[in-house]
Design an enzyme around this catalytic site. Structure first.
Site, PDB file in Angstrom:
ATOM      1  N   LEU A 189     -15.833   2.818  -7.702  1.00 37.44           N
ATOM      2  CA  LEU A 189     -16.141   1.428  -7.340  1.00 37.44           C
ATOM      3  C   LEU A 189     -17.643   1.156  -7.318  1.00 37.44           C
ATOM      4  CD1 LEU A 189     -13.499   1.050  -4.491  1.00 37.44           C
ATOM      5  CD2 LEU A 189     -13.257   0.389  -6.891  1.00 37.44           C
ATOM      6  N   CYS A 240      -7.857  -0.624  -2.171  1.00 35.64           N
ATOM      7  CA  CYS A 240      -8.870   0.016  -1.329  1.00 35.64           C
ATOM      8  C   CYS A 240      -8.250   0.528  -0.033  1.00 35.64           C
ATOM      9  CB  CYS A 240      -9.971  -0.988  -0.987  1.00 35.64           C
ATOM     10  SG  CYS A 240     -10.749  -1.741  -2.422  1.00 35.64           S
ATOM     11  N   ASN A 242      -2.791  -2.289 -11.080  1.00 34.38           N
ATOM     12  CA  ASN A 242      -3.934  -1.395 -11.129  1.00 34.38           C
ATOM     13  C   ASN A 242      -3.548  -0.099 -11.852  1.00 34.38           C
ATOM     14  OD1 ASN A 242      -6.539  -0.358 -10.475  1.00 34.38           O
ATOM     15  ND2 ASN A 242      -6.510  -1.487  -8.550  1.00 34.38           N
TER      16      ASN A 242
END
EC number: 1.3.-.-
Length: 283
Positions: A71, A127, A188
């Site tokens: 990230l 996350c 994702n």
């Protein structure tokens, strides 16, 4: 199928969106390619800068790519000042992917992006939620409902929630929809492992798998979710050709994101749109 599309109030000139994380902030793609797509979805942006993981970060796999970028991003302030104005000048709607480790971080990001000219947010719920011992938001339907509902209090505009492909996917998608999401991005990357033997012992590379290897899996998710949800679905997973995109649209997606394909071929978005147009005219 390459004409304009409307997603709960967000109008795109075509259904192809550049997926978060694979085109950087436009440094590696030509202005012509960037202007040709329906929307630009930025790299994930956090409140503070993140350096990401040390290399190696990428592993090639059969029919896919495993990444563990960590990230990496410049943080909200630097993004707003030095990057976002340039992206807004390109032309297509800019959707900012946001990430945080608590509900409060997501809320502050949404507040910080109001009145900036962005077309919407893509909420990265993969996350970890530090207040729940590191459990990913994407594994907690109640938590997703609560966070999306709170985001709606500070962000009245368009907002998609990017689903994880593992865990209680349908329950989380329903929770996001009920919380007020405008759309759902499915999905994702898949948790994966690559092993690199070496003279000092093997290196175990844990990361997220993308590319054509995951397309049949995500295609089924899109098919199943499209029959359970009211909000539009944006497909994301292994699209390398117009045929891939066409199958996702047939499965129930209203738009699609192209990611790994741009790493293999910077001209991929334009080619995919051309191939999709030929298929839709022939049908």
């Amino acid at each position: 199928m390459t004409g304009s599309v409307e997603l709960s109030g967000l109008r795109l000139s075509n259904p192809l969106m550049l997926a978060s994380g694979t085109w950087g902030f436009g440094e590696t793609l030509s202005p012509e390619i960037l202007r040709s797509v329906g929307a630009l979805v930025t790299k994930g942006i956090s409140l503070e800068p993140r350096a990401g993981n040390p290399p190696p970060r990428l592993s090639e796999t059969p029919c896919g790519l495993l990444n563990s970028i960590g990230l990496e991003n410049p943080g909200l302030a630097a993004f707003r000042k030095g990057i976002l104005p340039r992206l807004l000048r390109i032309g297509p709607p800019v959707i900012v992917n946001i990430l945080g480790e608590s509900e409060e971080e997501f809320l502050r990001l949404a507040e910080g992006l109001r009145e900036t000219g962005v077309a919407g947010l893509e909420v990265n719920i993969s996350c970890p939620n530090v207040k729940k011992g590191g459990l990913a938001f994407s594994q907690d339907p109640d938590g997703v409902f609560r966070m999306v509902r709170r985001l709606r209090e500070v962000w009245p505009g368009w907002m998609s929630v990017k689903l994880s492909p593992v865990g209680p996917v349908a329950e989380v998608a329903h929770a996001a929809e009920e919380g007020g999401a405008s759309a759902l991005t499915c999905a994702n990357t898949y948790p994966a492992l690559a092993i690199h033997p070496g003279p000092k012992g093997p290196y175990f590379h844990l990361g997220g798998l993308s590319g054509p290897a995951i397309k049949p899996l995500t295609l089924r998710l899109v098919y199943e979710l499209s029959r359970r949800l009211r909000r539009p679905l944006i497909a994301c997973g292994g699209i390398l050709s117009g045929r891939d995109a066409y199958e996702y649209l047939l499965a129930g997606a209203r738009a699609f994101q192209v990611g790994t394909a741009t790493l293999l071929d910077p001209e991929a978005p334009r080619r995919i749109l051309s191939e999709l147009d030929e298929l839709s005219r022939a049908d």
